[in-house]
Scaffold this active site. Structure first.
Site, PDB file in Angstrom:
ATOM      1  N   GLY A  11      82.968  30.182  41.123  1.00 63.43           N
ATOM      2  CA  GLY A  11      82.445  30.009  41.375  1.00 63.43           C
ATOM      3  C   GLY A  11      81.459  30.478  42.647  1.00 63.43           C
ATOM      4  N   LYS A  39      90.914  25.132  34.941  1.00 67.42           N
ATOM      5  CA  LYS A  39      90.306  23.859  35.578  1.00 67.42           C
ATOM      6  C   LYS A  39      91.047  22.459  34.658  1.00 67.42           C
ATOM      7  CE  LYS A  39      85.683  22.853  37.382  1.00 67.42           C
ATOM      8  NZ  LYS A  39      84.487  22.964  38.049  1.00 67.42           N
ATOM      9  N   SER A  61      68.918  45.977  71.647  1.00 66.99           N
ATOM     10  CA  SER A  61      68.103  45.092  71.390  1.00 66.99           C
ATOM     11  C   SER A  61      67.658  43.948  71.751  1.00 66.99           C
ATOM     12  CB  SER A  61      67.385  44.858  70.224  1.00 66.99           C
ATOM     13  OG  SER A  61      66.462  46.193  69.381  1.00 66.99           O
ATOM     14  N   GLU A  87      73.827  38.668  59.006  1.00 65.57           N
ATOM     15  CA  GLU A  87      74.072  38.121  60.008  1.00 65.57           C
ATOM     16  C   GLU A  87      73.940  36.069  59.011  1.00 65.57           C
ATOM     17  OE1 GLU A  87      70.748  39.869  60.264  1.00 65.57           O
ATOM     18  OE2 GLU A  87      71.363  39.451  58.767  1.00 65.57           O
ATOM     19  N   PHE A  95      66.377  36.218  62.755  1.00 64.45           N
ATOM     20  CA  PHE A  95      67.288  36.519  61.514  1.00 64.45           C
ATOM     21  C   PHE A  95      67.826  35.805  61.295  1.00 64.45           C
ATOM     22  CE2 PHE A  95      66.398  41.293  62.536  1.00 64.45           C
ATOM     23  CZ  PHE A  95      65.054  41.445  61.567  1.00 64.45           C
TER      24      PHE A  95
END
Length: 622
Positions: free
Chosen positions: A156, A244, A344, A365, A391
């Site tokens: 899942g 399952k 940066s 990120e 971000f």
């Protein structure tokens, strides 16, 4: 990796028996608790048996030994089978398993590090593999040790994009000490998973991401034993076809059983059937690891002091990079990573000085934060990760889970506020203080000059929990002498007179605007006090309260952040128990736009002129 040797018949039978004992323990624990996920545990019982008692090398009596193989249960809802494995290994007592989910038990509903055998908390799906990547990267490139990292994922959670960020990271860095086991049991929480049992599609996707992939019968201990011995120098994905609830006739491969314990009668029937399958109570002991992980000391780090000159102009984002280099010089376990913004955020300075300790995470990120968490486990590294402050909102769930993981990671967000200028609102960090203030274990630094930035980096490296350092793009004057002493939770009164009528509180660019406003107001015979909070969490409530009382109980906060959750609200909370203090606020009031920094500060009334006008209005001097 040594060549594969087929286990003998007795070993294979014992592994089958262990798998069924793990099922029984999971059923007993969840039925006793009245909640839990026994069906999710049962699908992976053979996987756990083979991993813990045939493949992994570890000391059961010392779960956090630095040389042990690592295990991450990304599908954290299957925690009972993990606890059952550690009971089978002898670390937990069998009767402890029946305390599952109780208030006074360490065996919580999902894995957490209060359990000595858990490195990272899981349960928010899709994050385990990223943390495992950090552990594997540390093992291969920093520790240069033999330990391997195993991560079990549910099918899942493979829908989560963060899983594929981690897959890309692992293949790019050739993490051949990493194994992902995909428990493909076909059923999700509310309906079947998108691919159900299309095993070749899973295999093709893993291979497309640069992994060596093998499909196995996840209930065959022999196939599983063989699967963990790859030849290719790539990360390995073992794609296990499972069912399952396997082993429980009444629920195996049936929908609507996710997260439901068995009733007492169904549990008793299932346990009896499983006990009939067990041929002996023989146990297997795991093989001990090669003890080749180096000893590590990340305590009591001393950095060289700052070397700035008052009045010089430097951006705090650049001071962050300079400080990081110094910290790296002081300790070889300091590492840095970035999301392709290093030129940066100025983490590129660290890369230039310590290239082997820099990890480029590219524009991913979520995975970057998970990698940082993984690298910091077992106190192997001091990890700093940087990108634009805004971000980090994309990785907020990873940050939230890092706190639950009791992780010690340091995050630096640059380009905060409208002061970045022309790039516009998509690049402006305006929610970050609210985000990080809401994290229970967070320390939030907001340095206003180069000297305080260096101190923020130094203090963050020695502080437990999640540390966030907010840096700015504009170049501002150095305010403090190099020998100025900084402490977490201690504000600085940067301007003070006996007859001050109001206290101004600003940070970053707005502290400099407040100081400029103070000069302008002084020409009109209005004296103001100016405070630099340094840390927004914890906030120095005592200093703020005392200075407010001395200045007519008037406070004006000015911040390059939205009104919600920022400095103003933090100050209001800090003085709420002091009657009569009035807190006035200036902040960014709506979604901004592109423009020059000076224009935007003026537009949103957080510049010098707005401060002057607001102070006059508060003091009735208009």
């Amino acid at each position: 990796m040594e060549a594969y040797h087929k286990p003998d018949h007795a070993t294979l039978q014992t592994l089958k028996d262990i798998a069924n004992r793990l099922r029984i323990s999971s059923i007993k624990a969840t039925t006793a608790a009245g909640s839990g996920h026994p069906s999710s545990c049962c699908s992976m019982a053979e996987i756990m048996s083979v991993l813990f008692f045939h493949v992994m090398k570890y000391k059961p009596e010392d779960p956090r030994n630095p040389s042990n193989d690592r295990f991450v249960l990304s599908k954290g809802h299957a925690a009972p089978v993990l606890y059952a494995a550690w009971a089978e290994a002898g670390f937990l007592k069998e009767n402890e398993l029946l305390t599952l989910r109780k208030l006074d038990s360490i065996l919580e509903g999902h894995p957490v590090p209060k359990q000595p055998f858990v490195d990272v908390a899981t349960g928010s799906l899709g994050q385990g593999l990223g943390a495992a990547c950090g552990m594997a990267y540390t093992g291969k490139y920093f520790d240069k040790a033999s330990y391997r990292v195993y991560c079990v994922l549910g099918d899942g959670e493979v829908s989560e994009g963060s899983v594929w960020e981690a897959m890309a990271f692992a293949s790019y860095y050739k993490l051949d000490n990493l194994v992902a086991i995909l428990d493909i049991n076909r059923l999700g929480q509310s309906e079947p998973t998108p691919l159900q049992h299309k095993m070749e599609v899973y295999k093709s996707r893993c291979e497309a991401f640069g992994w060596n992939a093998i499909v196995v019968d996840g209930h065959s201990v022999e196939e599983l034993c063989k699967a963990f011995y790859p030849c290719k120098k790539k990360p390995l994905a073992v794609i296990a076809k499972t069912f399952k609830g396997h082993g429980i006739l009444d629920i195996s491969d049936k929908e609507s059983w996710h997260g439901k314990p068995l009733s007492k009668d169904i549990a008793e029937k299932a346990i009896k059937n499983l006990e009939n399958e067990i041929q002996s109570n023989k146990k297997l002991k795991p093989q001990y690891p090669v003890e080749d992980a180096p000893s590590v000391d990340i305590c009591n780090i001393t950095m060289d002091p700052p070397t700035y000159k008052c009045g010089d102009k430097i951006a705090t984002r650049k001071a962050y990079g300079t400080a990081l280099v110094k910290l790296g010089n002081a300790n070889a376990r300091v590492i840095a990573m970035d999301g392709d913004t290093k030129n940066s955020t100025f983490s590129e300075l660290f890369k230039k000085s310590h290239p082997k300790r820099y990890i480029e995470c590219f524009i991913a990120e979520q995975n970057m934060v998970s990698v940082a968490v993984g690298c910091a486990t077992r106190n192997r590294t001091i990890a700093f990760a940087s990108t634009f402050a805004t971000f980090f909102s994309r990785a907020y769930d990873q940050i939230r889970m890092a706190a639950i993981s009791e992780s010690n990671i340091n995050l630096c967000g640059s380009h905060c506020g409208v002061s970045i200028g022309e790039d516009g609102p998509s690049q402006m960090g305006l929610e970050d203080l609210a985000m990080f203030r809401a994290i229970p274990t967070a320390t939030v630094f907001y340095p206003s000059d180069a000297v305080s930035t260096e101190n923020a980096v130094r203090l963050a490296a020695q502080t437990k929990g999640i540390c966030f350092i907010r840096t700015s793009r504009p170049e501002n004057e150095v305010l403090y002498e190099n020998n100025e002493h900084f402490q977490i939770g201690q504000a600085k009164v940067v301007l003070k007179n006996k007859n001050d009528e109001i206290t101004l509180i600003g940070a970053g660019v707005t502290l400099h605007e407040a100081l400029a406003a103070a000069k302008a107001l002084q020409k009109e015979q209005i004296n103001v006090r100016v405070i630099d909070p340094f840390t927004i969490k914890p906030l120095d409530a005592k200093t703020i309260r005392n200075n407010a009382i001395e200045t007519g109980k008037n406070i004006l906060t000015v911040e390059d952040h939205y009104y919600e959750g920022g400095i103003g609200e933090a100050v209001m909370a800090a003085v709420s128990d002091e009657p009569g203090i009035a807190v006035h606020r200036l902040a960014v009031s709506c979604v901004p736009r592109s423009g020059k920094p000076v224009e935007l500060l003026k537009l949103f009334k957080i510049d010098k002129d707005a401060i002057v006008d607001t102070v006059k209005r508060i003091l009735n001097r208009v």
